[in-house]
Write a protein that holds these residues in place. Structure first.
Motif, PDB file in Angstrom:
ATOM      1  N   LEU A 245      -3.731  71.360 -25.422  1.00  0.00           N
ATOM      2  CA  LEU A 245      -3.144  72.422 -26.229  1.00  0.00           C
ATOM      3  C   LEU A 245      -2.026  73.101 -25.453  1.00  0.00           C
ATOM      4  CD1 LEU A 245      -6.261  74.168 -27.862  1.00  0.00           C
ATOM      5  CD2 LEU A 245      -4.887  72.264 -28.727  1.00  0.00           C
ATOM      6  N   GLN A 249      -0.379  77.416 -28.826  1.00  0.00           N
ATOM      7  CA  GLN A 249      -1.414  76.931 -29.736  1.00  0.00           C
ATOM      8  C   GLN A 249      -2.769  77.549 -29.459  1.00  0.00           C
ATOM      9  OE1 GLN A 249      -0.845  72.772 -28.959  1.00  0.00           O
ATOM     10  NE2 GLN A 249       0.950  72.633 -30.291  1.00  0.00           N
ATOM     11  N   GLU A 263      -4.671  76.710 -37.474  1.00  0.00           N
ATOM     12  CA  GLU A 263      -4.307  75.365 -37.913  1.00  0.00           C
ATOM     13  C   GLU A 263      -5.442  74.369 -37.677  1.00  0.00           C
ATOM     14  OE1 GLU A 263      -1.636  72.746 -39.750  1.00  0.00           O
ATOM     15  OE2 GLU A 263      -1.484  74.924 -39.468  1.00  0.00           O
ATOM     16  N   THR A 271       3.006  72.923 -36.006  1.00  0.00           N
ATOM     17  CA  THR A 271       2.901  72.812 -34.547  1.00  0.00           C
ATOM     18  C   THR A 271       2.898  74.160 -33.837  1.00  0.00           C
ATOM     19  OG1 THR A 271       5.302  72.584 -34.349  1.00  0.00           O
ATOM     20  CG2 THR A 271       4.009  70.556 -34.559  1.00  0.00           C
ATOM     21  N   THR A 272       3.162  75.250 -34.575  1.00  0.00           N
ATOM     22  CA  THR A 272       3.232  76.563 -33.919  1.00  0.00           C
ATOM     23  C   THR A 272       2.020  77.443 -34.203  1.00  0.00           C
ATOM     24  OG1 THR A 272       4.513  77.471 -35.772  1.00  0.00           O
ATOM     25  CG2 THR A 272       5.752  76.556 -33.908  1.00  0.00           C
ATOM     26  N   ASN A 273       1.295  77.194 -35.299  1.00  0.00           N
ATOM     27  CA  ASN A 273       0.083  77.962 -35.556  1.00  0.00           C
ATOM     28  C   ASN A 273      -0.944  77.702 -34.451  1.00  0.00           C
ATOM     29  OD1 ASN A 273       0.941  79.100 -37.963  1.00  0.00           O
ATOM     30  ND2 ASN A 273      -0.007  77.530 -39.255  1.00  0.00           N
ATOM     31  N   PRO A 274      -1.733  78.698 -34.076  1.00  0.00           N
ATOM     32  CA  PRO A 274      -2.762  78.464 -33.054  1.00  0.00           C
ATOM     33  C   PRO A 274      -3.832  77.500 -33.555  1.00  0.00           C
ATOM     34  CG  PRO A 274      -2.994  80.652 -34.018  1.00  0.00           C
ATOM     35  CD  PRO A 274      -1.704  80.099 -34.522  1.00  0.00           C
ATOM     36  N   ARG A 275      -4.394  76.733 -32.625  1.00  0.00           N
ATOM     37  CA  ARG A 275      -5.488  75.812 -32.945  1.00  0.00           C
ATOM     38  C   ARG A 275      -6.811  76.293 -32.384  1.00  0.00           C
ATOM     39  NH1 ARG A 275      -1.895  70.408 -31.490  1.00  0.00           N
ATOM     40  NH2 ARG A 275      -0.080  71.113 -32.707  1.00  0.00           N
TER      41      ARG A 275
END
Length: 472
Positions: A245, A249, A263, A271-275
């Motif tokens: 990550l 993220q 995400e 690709t920019t939203n946190p995971r």
């Protein structure tokens, strides 16, 4: 689900639940989890046992199949940061003697010796060994002893598949390979978030706990005739630990209320939203995690989409640093499938409109799932996280934000924290506790004869209504 399918899944589940007992030591040198990772597969025959559970073509297909192979799996799971590369498969060779049960160094030594003439070990990061006899279980991790192979003297990352029908199971291979990269076995979790899995329960949402989890549910998919169980994605905490990550993220929740777009962990579209969202426990390095799971990619066989909470834990040799994660949520044994284990398949999965609250008496938070988005731009959940602040060791009854706040208490006992900004806090009645935080704050306990005021960092004004004045 047919009764035949259910019996087959339960039988396979019992095999796999007992399969992987490895728990990598946090101090061991693991296989690098980013970049190209070169593996060899060795087939090792016990003396007097001619059975061959798998052939060279099978192993090559397990790694290189363009749809379900392990190379594709780890590439998807790591967001293309890990390139699993099969260098060679060395066909069945007989060991000089049978390894001792539960002795991975002995098994590694005897199996590698049987293939030493055929394999150039100096080009490898890790070795997967398939045995046609029992080692007592399946294993993964790093050898405790140093072995010198083709000029490479080191502790070797390995995965070991013990003899039996489970030898050809893709999820099991992935599980043991994860151990070689340093991941521990997974555990289940109680609804109060305070159980570290000591009860032996498992979680459905992590192949490091139960490799065949998503097939075990009555509404789950059929066992694949070639690969048996297909692995799903591991937990966001483990992905972060393995370097998969990026900084943007991951999100760390702060005291107060915040809303984020979380995400999908599998095949994210944005690709920019946190995971991953982290909720830290004050004063500790461990805490809670929040992640979104969508039926995408290798997670496509999961039962449904939703948000999962976890709690991170340390280990004996970890010096307080988080090492493994367990699932937080309802583990009611009455929830199907009632197999005698502790399932958390559905009840631990939060969907739109559902929430979870943790309250230890001195620390509290709530995670609420507001809505689900599944478009070409994003597969995500809108999530609100509210972290309750503390003042003088007690949870707040009223809390400010990062700006300038004016907060008035009630006629009862209040615990008020202003947090950031230049705050004006008034207790009104009762013996209150007021904490200003950073900024130039004005605190006044007002009525009551034992109000406690802690201005925090900054040039604060503590009025006469503050009978007990404390420095930060």
């Amino acid at each position: 689900m047919t009764s035949r399918k259910l019996l087959a899944i339960i039988a396979l589940g019992f095999v796999l639940l007992a399969a992987a007992v490895s728990q990598p030591d946090a101090t061991q040198a693991n296989a690098p989890s980013t970049g190209q990772s070169d593996w060899a597969v060795l087939f090792c025959r016990f003396p007097g046992n001619s059975e061959e559970l798998i052939n060279v073509a099978d192993a090559q297909d397990f790694f290189n199949n363009p749809t379900l192979g392990l190379a594709k799996y780890f590439a998807e799971e790591s967001y293309q940061k890990l390139d699993v590369n099969l260098v060679t498969v060395s066909n069945w060779a007989t060991m000089a003697s049978a390894p001792a049960n539960f002795n991975t160094d002995d098994a590694f030594s005897k199996c590698s010796a049987a293939h030493d003439a055929a394999v150039n070990f100096s080009s490898l990061e890790a070795v997967l060994m398939v045995f046609n006899g029992s080692l007592g279980s399946n294993f993964g991790g790093t050898t405790f002893q140093t072995f010198a192979l083709d000029g490479e003297a080191r502790n070797w990352p390995f995965a070991m598949i013990s003899g039996g029908s489970q030898g050809k199971d893709l999820a099991l291979w992935a599980h043991e390979m994860h151990h070689a990269y340093g991941l521990p076995d997974g555990f289940g979790q109680g609804p109060d978030g305070n159980d570290g899995g000591e009860d032996g329960s498992f979680t459905w949402w992590d192949p490091m706990s139960f490799p065949c989890a998503m097939y075990f549910h009555p509404d789950g998919p059929d066992i694949d005739p070639t690969y048996k169980c297909i692995p799903g994605h591991t937990r966001a905490f483990y992905k972060d630990r393995l370097g998969w990550l990026d900084a943007g993220q991951r999100y760390t929740a702060t005291v107060g209320t915040q809303t984020i777009q979380l995400e999908s962990l599998a095949k994210p579209r944005n690709t920019t939203n946190p995971r991953i969202a982290r909720i830290n426990i004050p004063g500790l390095s461990v805490g809670f995690t929040v992640e979104a799971r969508f039926r995408r990619g290798f997670d496509a066989r999961q039962l449904k989409d939703g948000v999962i909470l976890g709690r991170t834990w340390s280990c004996f040799s970890c010096n307080g640093v988080p090492f493994f994660v367990t699932t937080v949520g309802d583990t009611d044994p009455a929830t199907p499938p009632n197999t005698g284990f502790t399932p958390d398949y559905e009840d631990a999965l939060l969907q739109a409109g559902e929430s979870y609250t943790f309250n230890s008496g001195t620390f509290s938070f709530t995670v609420k799932v507001n809505s689900r988005t599944n478009t070409t731009a994003s597969s995500s959940f809108n999530v609100t996280i509210t972290v309750q602040g503390t003042c003088e060791g007690l949870m707040t009854t009223k809390i400010g934000g990062p700006g300038n706040d004016v907060i008035n208490g009630t006629a009862g006992v209040d615990v008020i924290a202003g947090l950031g900004g230049n705050d004006n806090l008034r207790g009104f009645g009762g013996n209150d506790k007021l904490c200003g935080g950073a900024g130039t704050d004005t605190l006044d306990g007002q009525a009551g004869d034992a109000d406690v005021c802690n201005g925090g960092v900054g040039q604060d004004v503590l009025k006469p209504g503050c009978e007990i004045k404390k420095a930060p």
